[in-house]
Write an enzyme that holds these catalytic residues in place. Structure first.
Site, PDB file in Angstrom:
ATOM      1  N   HIS A 213       0.828  -1.211   0.000  1.00 11.01           N
ATOM      2  CA  HIS A 213       0.000   0.000   0.000  1.00 11.01           C
ATOM      3  C   HIS A 213       0.859   1.257   0.000  1.00 11.01           C
ATOM      4  O   HIS A 213       0.383   2.334  -0.350  1.00 11.01           O
ATOM      5  CB  HIS A 213      -0.997   0.001   1.165  1.00 11.01           C
ATOM      6  N   ASP A 243       0.424  -7.761   0.555  1.00  7.97           N
ATOM      7  CA  ASP A 243       0.646  -6.330   0.729  1.00  7.97           C
ATOM      8  C   ASP A 243       2.153  -6.092   0.733  1.00  7.97           C
ATOM      9  O   ASP A 243       2.788  -5.991   1.772  1.00  7.97           O
ATOM     10  CB  ASP A 243       0.010  -5.872   2.052  1.00  7.97           C
ATOM     11  N   GLY A 322       2.672   5.222  10.475  1.00  2.00           N
ATOM     12  CA  GLY A 322       4.077   5.438  10.148  1.00  2.00           C
ATOM     13  C   GLY A 322       4.907   4.177  10.217  1.00  2.00           C
ATOM     14  O   GLY A 322       6.070   4.176   9.850  1.00  2.00           O
ATOM     15  N   SER A 324       4.125   1.220   8.626  1.00  2.00           N
ATOM     16  CA  SER A 324       3.879   0.305   7.512  1.00  2.00           C
ATOM     17  C   SER A 324       5.147  -0.022   6.739  1.00  2.00           C
ATOM     18  O   SER A 324       6.006   0.820   6.537  1.00  2.00           O
ATOM     19  CB  SER A 324       2.849   0.898   6.542  1.00  2.00           C
ATOM     20  N   SER A 340       1.836  -4.521   7.699  1.00  2.70           N
ATOM     21  CA  SER A 340       0.728  -4.171   6.817  1.00  2.70           C
ATOM     22  C   SER A 340      -0.243  -3.243   7.515  1.00  2.70           C
ATOM     23  O   SER A 340      -0.330  -2.066   7.203  1.00  2.70           O
ATOM     24  CB  SER A 340       0.001  -5.436   6.340  1.00  2.70           C
TER      25      SER A 340
END
Length: 461
Positions: A213, A243, A322, A324, A340
């Site tokens: 993402h 992801d 913050g 991810s 994720s």
């Protein structure tokens, strides 16, 4: 770079660094026959490290076939517990001889997979997730605080139809959202994520893995807020079957060491490994620093507002906006996952989901670390945290401090607008990309509609 913010649930590493993974192969004990020659007597369960458990579990899955119903690591006993379904006593003997603690269970893997398909068909609702929990031999279904009214009734009815012996339902106090970070902060299109693990792409060039993402929110990424791009997205998957994103360094001479910067030291990453339920894992994020917890479930399905993501690892490790893309790893230096999303924060806790590294590497055709780095790319600060590693530009530029966002700019917490501009590394940056990166893709930085909409699952760039 160093990380100035450390969560309350502080992960501790032994002084002097993390022990390197030994070269010894996984120990599968021989069968101890009794003195009278009875070959049916099995050895006592083997004591083994959590990092060795996935290999033994994989071998037992092949050995036991349809009778294998999952496994988990008992950290107290330091043993692998294997679930066996059916009434074939020979299967049980084989598992015990291989060194596992055997537990006979009711639900087979096929039955649990069928239940998961029912959930997918009848209860794919934003704000929900499900994963197999081998410790209960059931599917654990979780709904966040936004699943109410008719949606809750639909979910509850579906779970009840599966039976109490097959699935359980729990409510999460927080809201699910995607997270953006890892070890060192990276910035792109107004969003802030984190570098997960340095890898070597299939063409031999240096690259890194991060969350998918993040990869679809911006094409180019920098190691400093408002800095010049240092890497470009090559492949990204989100939502769907994972992801994850492969981001190639623009400079082919970039030194990309296989390590995670945890602030005061670095952890050498030796190889990628599968997750094991019950094993302790560590997460590094540019917002919250180092945190630890346990693996709770595998092959998790999470229904984000942007779409459904499958094949994830469920944990109780905390994370915040913050974080991810960040690194999930073991104390032995095994790369496990990429951050994720999830619910909660590092004050109240919650569930966090991770993309398995092994799956991501296979999908993008990359290998872990920099094969050419050798000894020069060891644990030193120049190779681990410098500009050449693409992992940050020092404490002030890429750290978890004021600019990189442990405070207001990082979206400190898991509020309802957890994808808004402030969390994306600055209010202006988030608002500027809200329409361009968020509304077009559904998961861009500053995307307020997806972050605070009906589902409550929000973007956390």
């Amino acid at each position: 770079m160093s990380h100035k913010r450390i969560p309350k649930r502080k992960a501790a590493f032994a002084v002097g660094g993390v022990a390197a993974l030994g070269a010894a192969a996984l120990l599968i004990p021989y069968a101890n026959a009794s003195q009278d020659g009875d070959t049916g007597a099995a050895a006592a369960p083997t004591t083994l490290k959590a990092s060795d458990a996935p290999d033994l579990a994989a071998q037992l899955a092949d050995l036991l076939g349809d009778a294998f119903a999952g496994s988990y690591y008992d950290s107290d006993q330091q043993q692998l517990v294997v679930n066996v379904s059916g009434d074939d006593n020979n299967v049980i003997i084989q598992a015990k001889k291989a060194g596992a603690e055997v537990r006979e269970v009711e639900n087979s893997t096929a039955e649990l997979e069928a239940a998961a398909q029912t959930l997918k068909a009848e209860a794919t609702i934003a704000g929900t997730s499900w994963a197999v929990d081998p410790r209960t031999n059931r599917i654990l279904v979780t709904a966040d605080s936004t699943v109410t009214g008719g949606k809750w009734d639909q979910l509850e009815t579906t779970v009840q139809s599966l039976g109490a012996d097959t699935a359980t339902l729990k409510k999460s106090a927080g809201t699910f959202k995607t997270f953006a970070s890892g070890g060192d902060a990276i910035f792109g299109g107004g969003a802030r994520c984190s570098l997960g693990f340095n890898v070597t792409a299939g063409d031999g060039t240096p690259a890194f893995l991060t969350a998918g993402h993040c990869g679809v929110a911006a094409e180019q990424w920098s190691d400093a807020q408002d800095g010049e791009p240092i890497a470009t997205v090559d492949q990204a998957v989100f939502p769907g079957d994972g992801d994850f994103a492969l981001v190639k360094y623009d400079d082919p001479a970039t030194v990309a060491p296989s390590e995670v910067n945890i602030g005061e030291q670095t952890v050498q990453i030796t190889e990628a490994a599968e997750a094991t339920v019950g094993a302790e894992v560590f997460r590094m994020g540019s917002t919250t620093g180092l945190a630890n917890g346990q693996v709770l479930g595998l092959d998790a399905t999470v229904n984000y507002p942007e779409g459904t993501v499958t094949g994830l690892i469920q944990t109780d490790v905390c994370a915040e906006p913050g974080d991810s893309g960040g690194s999930l790893f073991t104390q032995d230096g095994l790369a496990i996952g990429l951050t994720s999303g999830g619910s909660g924060d590092c004050t109240v806790g919650g569930e966090t989901f991770f993309q398995p590294v092994t799956t991501a590497l296979e999908a993008v055709g990359a290998t872990l670390g920099d094969a050419a780095a050798g000894d020069d790319a060891g644990a030193g600060e120049e190779a681990g945290a410098g500009d050449e590693a693409g992992a940050g530009a020092g404490e002030e530029e890429a750290g978890a401090g004021d600019e990189a966002g442990a405070g207001d700019e990082a979206g400190a917490g898991a509020g309802e607008e957890a994808g808004a501009g402030e969390e994306a590394g600055g209010e202006d940056a988030g608002q500027e990309t809200g329409e361009e990166a968020g509304q077009e893709t559904g998961y861009g930085a500053g995307y307020e509609d997806a972050g605070a909409g009906d589902s409550g699952l929000t973007e956390t760039h």
